[in-house]
Design an enzyme around this catalytic site. Structure first.
Site, mmCIF file in Angstrom:
data_model
loop_
_atom_site.group_PDB
_atom_site.id
_atom_site.type_symbol
_atom_site.label_atom_id
_atom_site.label_comp_id
_atom_site.label_asym_id
_atom_site.label_seq_id
_atom_site.Cartn_x
_atom_site.Cartn_y
_atom_site.Cartn_z
ATOM 1 N N ARG A 246 0.849 -1.185 0.000
ATOM 2 C CA ARG A 246 0.000 0.000 0.000
ATOM 3 C C ARG A 246 0.883 1.233 0.000
ATOM 4 N NH1 ARG A 246 -3.748 -2.537 -1.400
ATOM 5 N NH2 ARG A 246 -5.848 -2.686 -0.527
ATOM 6 N N GLU A 275 -1.753 8.302 -4.100
ATOM 7 C CA GLU A 275 -2.096 7.895 -5.466
ATOM 8 C C GLU A 275 -3.532 8.280 -5.801
ATOM 9 O OE1 GLU A 275 -3.318 3.251 -5.183
ATOM 10 O OE2 GLU A 275 -1.178 3.625 -4.836
ATOM 11 N N HIS A 293 -0.831 0.729 -9.723
ATOM 12 C CA HIS A 293 -1.610 -0.112 -8.812
ATOM 13 C C HIS A 293 -2.380 -1.189 -9.583
ATOM 14 C CE1 HIS A 293 -3.549 0.001 -4.558
ATOM 15 N NE2 HIS A 293 -3.468 -1.239 -5.008
#
Length: 333
Positions: A246, A275, A293
């Site tokens: 993460r 992000e 991601h």
């Protein structure tokens, strides 16, 4: 957004776009409001959308907190389409009697594949080599006059976070003849360590020893900036670091500075602080492989995640225990 009006059916809100062929099946059982345009909802918009809803399908960018729960009085379950659930305030949900679920297991191998690919790309300078080629710098084959990487095979793999995905990374490392060391909040049982060929070490020893560090730990206040300037200074200048966990696990600015200064060899990143924005200091580094991601991003896996989230939601609304209930102290109505 589109709404299918059906009287006397539980109301569900789908916060982000899902595979369209799943909607007709949901509409047979529920009154569905879906964000198929995939707009990124603000917290206020999400709060408004959940008023009067019995359930919600959300993803990692949708924060469910006490403020939202205060007005979502009918909410019974929030099904997260992700294995991580730091977007869900579980204590607040438990206090409000709202079940929270996630989607473990179905994305383990896909994410491990991608993590290993990122690690290898960083070590072998794949991104740099492609840019070097596209820039017309490949004028001849040469032993030394091209981007030189570092080996994966028979090197030391250090894994921080030895859950399902961490263990899957370790198994891949074994196939490359890597020595596997790991750091975890809780040591694995001896038989699993033996199966994985993995040795438990302290975080400091791991950082000093590993040739390739892979981060697979869940995000929490305690794990924030697990890797910062101090930790990066412990690593070998020939080492790489890969983050598929993460954003926030790594201090991105400190990492960019370490990469620029050559304190570590390279990095592979699939997640970032703040992000989808990525700090310009990272974007300016040539020795980092960047991905948006997409660790679990195959159609098979994303469908499996969606289907499991829907399975959790259906169970919760039917008064059954969802298979992936996070706040296990709650009992379905």
């Amino acid at each position: 957004m589109s709404t299918q009006n059906t009287a006397k059916k539980p109301k569900i809100f789908i916060a982000r776009a899902i595979f369209a062929d799943a909607l007709p099946q949901l509409e047979e059982s529920f009154e569905v409001t879906s964000n198929q345009s995939d707009e990124v909802l603000t917290p206020d918009e999400l709060q408004k959308a959940l008023i009067g809803m019995d359930a919600a399908l959300v993803s990692g960018g949708d924060r469910i907190d006490a403020k939202i729960l205060a007005t979502a009085k009918d909410l019974k379950i929030v099904a997260n389409i992700a294995v991580g659930y730091n977007n869900l305030d579980i204590p607040a949900m438990t206090a409000a009697g709202v079940m929270g679920t996630n989607t473990p297991d179905v994305l383990t191998d896909t994410t491990a594949d991608f993590g290993f690919a990122l690690m290898m790309a960083a070590a072998r300078r794949v991104t740099e080599s492609e840019h070097w080629l596209r820039a017309g710098k490949w004028e001849k084959w040469a032993l030394f006059n091209n981007p030189l990487g570092v080996d994966i095979h028979h090197s030391t793999l250090g894994i921080i976070g030895m859950g399902r995905i961490g263990q899957a990374i370790a198994k891949r490392g074994l196939g490359f003849g890597m020595k596997v060391i790991y750091c975890n909040r809780k040591r694995l049982p001896e038989d699993i360590e033996k199966e994985l060929g993995a040795t438990h070490v302290s975080k400091e020893e791991l950082l000093k020893t590993a040739d390739h560090v892979v981060l697979v730990l869940p995000y929490s206040a305690e794990s924030h900036h697990t890797i910062g300037a101090k930790e990066l200074s412990l690593m070998k200048p020939t080492a790489t670091i890969t983050n598929i966990a993460r954003g926030g696990i790594v201090d991105d600015l400190a990492l960019a500075q370490a990469l620029k200064a050559g304190k570590i060899f390279g990095a592979g990143l699939d997640v970032f602080e703040g992000e989808p924005k990525v700090i310009p200091e990272l974007l300016a580094c040539s020795n980092v492989v960047l991905a948006p991601h997409v660790g679990s991003s195959t159609e098979q896996t994303r469908r499996a995640m969606m289907n499991l989230a829907i399975k959790n939601l259906r169970a919760g609304l039917a008064g059954q225990r969802p298979p992936n209930l996070i706040n296990t102290e709650l009992k379905p109505n």
